[in-house]
Design an enzyme around this catalytic site. Structure first.
Site, PDB file in Angstrom:
ATOM      1  N   GLU A 145      77.959  -5.330 -29.911  1.00  0.00           N
ATOM      2  CA  GLU A 145      78.978  -5.277 -30.969  1.00  0.00           C
ATOM      3  C   GLU A 145      79.711  -3.945 -30.926  1.00  0.00           C
ATOM      4  O   GLU A 145      79.377  -3.062 -30.129  1.00  0.00           O
ATOM      5  CB  GLU A 145      78.342  -5.531 -32.343  1.00  0.00           C
ATOM      6  N   CYS A 194     119.781  23.991 -27.620  1.00  0.00           N
ATOM      7  CA  CYS A 194     120.385  25.061 -26.838  1.00  0.00           C
ATOM      8  C   CYS A 194     121.874  24.758 -26.736  1.00  0.00           C
ATOM      9  O   CYS A 194     122.273  23.622 -26.494  1.00  0.00           O
ATOM     10  CB  CYS A 194     119.752  25.063 -25.455  1.00  0.00           C
ATOM     11  N   CYS A 220     117.800  29.585 -20.621  1.00  0.00           N
ATOM     12  CA  CYS A 220     119.060  30.156 -20.138  1.00  0.00           C
ATOM     13  C   CYS A 220     119.577  31.305 -20.994  1.00  0.00           C
ATOM     14  O   CYS A 220     120.567  31.940 -20.632  1.00  0.00           O
ATOM     15  CB  CYS A 220     120.136  29.072 -20.024  1.00  0.00           C
ATOM     16  N   TYR A 270      82.960  -4.246 -42.271  1.00  0.00           N
ATOM     17  CA  TYR A 270      82.361  -5.185 -41.325  1.00  0.00           C
ATOM     18  C   TYR A 270      80.850  -5.089 -41.431  1.00  0.00           C
ATOM     19  O   TYR A 270      80.294  -3.981 -41.440  1.00  0.00           O
ATOM     20  CB  TYR A 270      82.777  -4.856 -39.892  1.00  0.00           C
ATOM     21  N   CYS A 308     122.957  25.647 -18.893  1.00  0.00           N
ATOM     22  CA  CYS A 308     121.496  25.720 -19.009  1.00  0.00           C
ATOM     23  C   CYS A 308     120.810  24.901 -17.914  1.00  0.00           C
ATOM     24  O   CYS A 308     121.056  23.709 -17.791  1.00  0.00           O
ATOM     25  CB  CYS A 308     121.067  25.202 -20.384  1.00  0.00           C
ATOM     26  N   CYS A 342     117.787  30.338 -26.161  1.00  0.00           N
ATOM     27  CA  CYS A 342     117.095  29.376 -25.299  1.00  0.00           C
ATOM     28  C   CYS A 342     116.190  30.119 -24.316  1.00  0.00           C
ATOM     29  O   CYS A 342     116.656  30.996 -23.597  1.00  0.00           O
ATOM     30  CB  CYS A 342     118.138  28.547 -24.552  1.00  0.00           C
ATOM     31  N   ASP A 372      83.857   3.284 -36.749  1.00  0.00           N
ATOM     32  CA  ASP A 372      83.845   4.693 -37.108  1.00  0.00           C
ATOM     33  C   ASP A 372      84.186   4.803 -38.592  1.00  0.00           C
ATOM     34  O   ASP A 372      85.338   4.969 -38.971  1.00  0.00           O
ATOM     35  CB  ASP A 372      84.890   5.422 -36.258  1.00  0.00           C
ATOM     36  N   LYS A 416      78.453   5.621 -26.677  1.00  0.00           N
ATOM     37  CA  LYS A 416      79.707   6.187 -27.210  1.00  0.00           C
ATOM     38  C   LYS A 416      80.813   6.236 -26.169  1.00  0.00           C
ATOM     39  O   LYS A 416      80.555   6.392 -24.986  1.00  0.00           O
ATOM     40  CB  LYS A 416      79.437   7.599 -27.718  1.00  0.00           C
ATOM     41  N   LYS A 458      81.007  -0.281 -32.401  1.00  0.00           N
ATOM     42  CA  LYS A 458      80.505   0.758 -33.292  1.00  0.00           C
ATOM     43  C   LYS A 458      81.681   1.268 -34.117  1.00  0.00           C
ATOM     44  O   LYS A 458      82.523   2.024 -33.629  1.00  0.00           O
ATOM     45  CB  LYS A 458      79.873   1.897 -32.500  1.00  0.00           C
TER      46      LYS A 458
HETATM   47  O1  D41 Z   1      79.348  -0.332 -36.342  1.00  0.00           O
HETATM   48  C1  D41 Z   1      78.487   0.501 -36.595  1.00  0.00           C
HETATM   49  N1  D41 Z   1      78.826   1.724 -36.911  1.00  0.00           N
HETATM   50  C2  D41 Z   1      77.046   0.148 -36.517  1.00  0.00           C
HETATM   51  C3  D41 Z   1      76.131   1.001 -37.110  1.00  0.00           C
HETATM   52  C4  D41 Z   1      76.571  -1.025 -35.886  1.00  0.00           C
HETATM   53  N2  D41 Z   1      77.429  -1.910 -35.325  1.00  0.00           N
HETATM   54  N3  D41 Z   1      75.239  -1.307 -35.847  1.00  0.00           N
HETATM   55  C5  D41 Z   1      74.347  -0.462 -36.411  1.00  0.00           C
HETATM   56  N4  D41 Z   1      73.043  -0.788 -36.338  1.00  0.00           N
HETATM   57  C6  D41 Z   1      72.136   0.016 -36.878  1.00  0.00           C
HETATM   58  C7  D41 Z   1      70.719  -0.357 -36.753  1.00  0.00           C
HETATM   59  C8  D41 Z   1      70.384  -0.740 -35.353  1.00  0.00           C
HETATM   60  C9  D41 Z   1      69.827   0.803 -37.167  1.00  0.00           C
HETATM   61  C10 D41 Z   1      70.454  -1.505 -37.669  1.00  0.00           C
HETATM   62  C11 D41 Z   1      74.757   0.732 -37.067  1.00  0.00           C
HETATM   63  C12 D41 Z   1      73.747   1.531 -37.637  1.00  0.00           C
HETATM   64  N5  D41 Z   1      72.459   1.158 -37.511  1.00  0.00           N
HETATM   65  C13 D41 Z   1      74.000   2.769 -38.361  1.00  0.00           C
HETATM   66  N6  D41 Z   1      75.119   3.162 -38.902  1.00  0.00           N
HETATM   67  C14 D41 Z   1      74.949   4.353 -39.470  1.00  0.00           C
HETATM   68  C15 D41 Z   1      73.671   4.723 -39.296  1.00  0.00           C
HETATM   69  C16 D41 Z   1      73.055   3.744 -38.615  1.00  0.00           C
END
Ligand code: D41
Length: 687
Positions: free
Chosen positions: A119, A436, A421, A229, A442, A418, A123, A320, A121
């Site tokens: 999935e 300029c 020039c 989400y 120039c 400038c 922010d 990351k 991550k």
């Molecule tokens: O989308 C996320 N930031 C995200 C955070 C995610 N997709 N899965 C996550 N799964 C976990 C566990 C595996 C511990 C259930 C997480 C986070 N933790 C998480 N977000 C902030 C601290 C931990």
């Protein structure tokens, strides 16, 4: 209270919650917004008349409540673990994770691959949403994982979070975990509004999300457009747990929770790498910021076998992406001169690795942007580089500003001339750019100026295009347009792909261009805002070049259609010694045109008359006809209307002629046009 009011309120709540789900979670509304608003207002009115009807899951209850003194602590029933971050670059991270999982599960090499759920991550800010008997009763931040803060009031304002789960017999307890975030479009829109209303813009979507959730005044939080989400669950009682994590997410979605569609179930580490690379490629076209991807062992049974170490599950890892925003220091602010003479301020940065490359410069666009950011030399700034977009400074960390404070940065103060020039720079009324005034002289503007000078409607040097100009300038053969008239066959023969014959052609074209008109010459100089029509007006008014070069702004504004901006541009252009020098060299080089006495305000024979040209004339081109009409003070328009005085029609004239007949506009052929022009032509010169 009648039974039917209570029944109606219940029905309205149900419908509104359903449509909310269609709109925010499925992104597939069934009814237009106006219909939703109508249902919403009906419920509002019912609740106002019968306050006892207000329920916790009423969509009218999203915003409400007073500012808080502080957030109450919330002990998580099931700790919110953190997630291990794999910092290894490229595929190694995924392979290491898979190898660890297999080792822990004591799998042999010939056992089948482990199944993973992949999935995004997000922010943002992790929160826990507690539903009891299907109703949202509490929302808490993650905090340290054991204890978070009660942010229920603010989370209720997030439209996509259901206040009631979509189930006939909801579980007694279900905690949904996920990330609150702000989408990019919402972030941009919110910031635009803030700027328009003089408010403070958000630095980035992440801060926007975190800051809004931790806002003590829910009315302020409600104005911040947040989303959510789900990525997992916490405490669950009376809920039939499925076998896999991906099924958990599917079930959450059916209950009405927003779950990202950007996920996959894969087998083995190659599948992880594929997902990582696919998302990496599409990262910048997603409508929200992510800082990586997350891999989770899909089987819940295997998850519990794996367990966790020091609050990090062994069954999950975050991989990351390189960050798209980084903190660095502005070492200096310099300017670059572009091909149009605009001075673009550039921040010279302490080199920083961001968006996958080392960045040491970022554009600051113009003075307005510098003012908006209030960026100064020595400042710590946030630099963003997303995809292949050029790096930008998105914010200044004000509390890291050096002491004593450096001065506000003013381009005009620091670069009065400038840097390329040495000509003066200026900012015209109503323009963002500082430019300029070196124009023809120039080096930064040289190629652009030469191309314009040689173009067909200016001095008209046939065959002098971009490639040739590049070569002439790069080899140092031509610096200013005046140098064109000093070229000889010998110099040209050295140019690439420049056969003797084309050299001769170019020289002939240059030779031919020596005899021109004053209007073309003025246009060719490339003075800002002096287009072809203005050049003609100026030529007609002043008759000769010297009068124009000596005119002040007041004198210039006597010319039809010349206002303060154009007048200022002309005065500045001729005030620049470098430009006067090039003009003198051009005259000395043999460029000439007929001149006449200043005409002042005296109108031409066709002054005030509007013409429309249509069809093919036997003896002149459309452009020639236009030039001659304009030289006599007439105007040429593109379409026929009641304001048209004459339509000049040639062969194969079409709808314009037809329209003229309908409107009763006078129709001329070429001979009749020449007749009108004749008195003007006598003793007058071609402009
Ligand atoms: O989308 C996320 N930031 C995200 C955070 C995610 N997709 N899965 C996550 N799964 C976990 C566990 C595996 C511990 C259930 C997480 C986070 N933790 C998480 N977000 C902030 C601290 C931990």
């Amino acid at each position: 209270m009648s039974e039917s009011s209570a029944e109606r309120a219940r029905l309205l709540r149900e419908q509104l919650n359903h449509h909310n789900y269609r709109y925010y979670v499925l992104d597939n509304p069934e009814i237009p917004d106006a219909e939703y608003d109508r249902l919403y207002r009906e419920l509002e009115a019912l609740e106002a008349a019968h306050p006892e009807l207000v329920a916790a899951d009423s969509p009218t209850r999203r915003v409400g409540g007073r500012p808080l003194e502080g957030f109450a602590p919330v002990a998580h029933r099931v700790p919110m673990l953190s997630i291990r971050t794999e910092t290894d670059i490229e595929a190694a991270g995924a392979f290491n994770f898979d190898a660890r999982v297999r080792r822990e599960l004591r799998l042999k090499d010939d056992d089948p691959p482990v199944e993973y759920a992949c999935e995004l991550k997000f922010d943002g800010l992790a929160v826990n949403l507690r539903y009891e008997l299907g109703v949202l009763v509490q929302a808490a931040t993650r905090g340290d994982g054991e204890t978070g803060e009660d942010v229920t009031q603010n989370v209720r304002t997030i439209r996509c979070i259901p206040l009631r789960l979509n189930a006939d017999s909801p579980p007694p307890v279900l905690e949904v975990r996920g990330e609150v975030y702000m989408s990019r479009p919402n972030f941009e829109r919110y910031n635009a509004q803030q700027r328009d209303s003089g408010g403070t813009p958000l630095v980035n979507p992440r801060n926007g999300a975190a800051g809004s959730i931790r806002q003590l005044d829910p009315a302020i939080a409600a104005r911040r457009p947040l989303s959510f989400y789900a990525y997992g669950i916490g405490e669950a009682a009376g809920w039939k747990m499925p076998a896999t994590h991906s099924q958990v997410l599917d079930m959450l979605r059916e209950l009405g929770m927003p779950v990202s569609g950007e996920r996959a179930v894969v087998q083995g580490p190659q599948g992880l790498v594929q997902f990582h690379d696919d998302i990496g490629r599409r990262r910048d076209s997603l409508p929200f910021d992510i800082d990586g991807v997350v891999y989770k062992v899909n089987s819940l049974e295997l998850q519990s076998k794996l367990g966790f170490v020091s609050r990090e599950p062994r069954w999950a890892v975050a991989h990351k992406f390189p960050p798209e925003e980084e903190l660095t220091v502005v070492e200096a602010i310099e300017v670059q001169v572009g091909r149009t003479g605009a001075l673009t301020p550039v921040a010279r940065l302490k080199p920083v690795f961001v968006g996958g490359v080392t960045v040491s410069n970022a554009t600051l666009h113009n003075q307005d942007e510098i003012d908006r950011l209030d960026v100064r030399e020595g400042d710590s700034v946030i630099v963003r580089r997303a995809g292949d977009v050029i790096p930008e400074v998105v914010g200044v960390v004000k509390d890291r500003r050096p002491q004593p404070e450096p001065a506000r940065f003013q381009i005009l103060q620091r670069f009065p001339v400038c840097p390329v020039c040495g000509s003066h720079v200026m900012r015209q009324l109503g323009e963002a750019a500082i430019r300029c005034t070196g124009g023809l002289y120039c080096p930064a503007q040289r190629k652009q100026a030469l191309l314009h000078f040689a173009s067909r409607r200016a001095i008209d040097i046939e065959g002098l295009g971009e490639k040739l100009v590049d070569q002439l300038v790069d080899q140092g053969l031509v610096r200013t347009p005046a140098d064109l008239y000093k070229l000889g066959v010998a110099k040209l023969a050295n140019l690439e792909r420049m056969a003797q014959k084309s050299a001769a052609n170019l020289l002939a074209a240059i030779e031919k261009s020596r005899h021109t008109t004053l209007a073309r010459f003025i246009f060719a100089l490339g003075i800002r805002n002096v287009g072809e029509t203005t050049a003609k007006d100026l030529a007609r008014h002043f008759g000769g070049l010297d009068g124009l070069m000596q005119a002040d702004e007041e004198a210039l504004m006597q010319v039809p259609d010349v206002g303060p901006v154009v007048a200022q541009g002309i005065v500045q252009f001729f005030a620049e010694p470098h430009n006067r020098e090039v003009v003198e060299q051009l005259r000395a080089g043999g460029l000439s045109w007929p001149e006449h006495a200043p005409q002042g305000k005296q109108p031409g024979a066709l002054a005030g008359k509007t013409f429309v040209l249509t069809g093919t004339l036997p003896g002149m081109t459309r452009d020639e006809a236009k030039d001659r009409i304009e030289a006599a003070g007439g105007k040429v328009a593109g379409s026929v209307s009641k304001k048209t005085d004459y339509v000049v029609a040639g062969a194969e004239a079409g709808s314009k002629l037809h329209k003229a007949q309908q409107l009763g506009v006078a129709i001329l052929d070429e001979e009749a046009l020449l007749g009108l022009l004749r008195p003007e032509a006598q003793g007058k010169l071609d402009f």
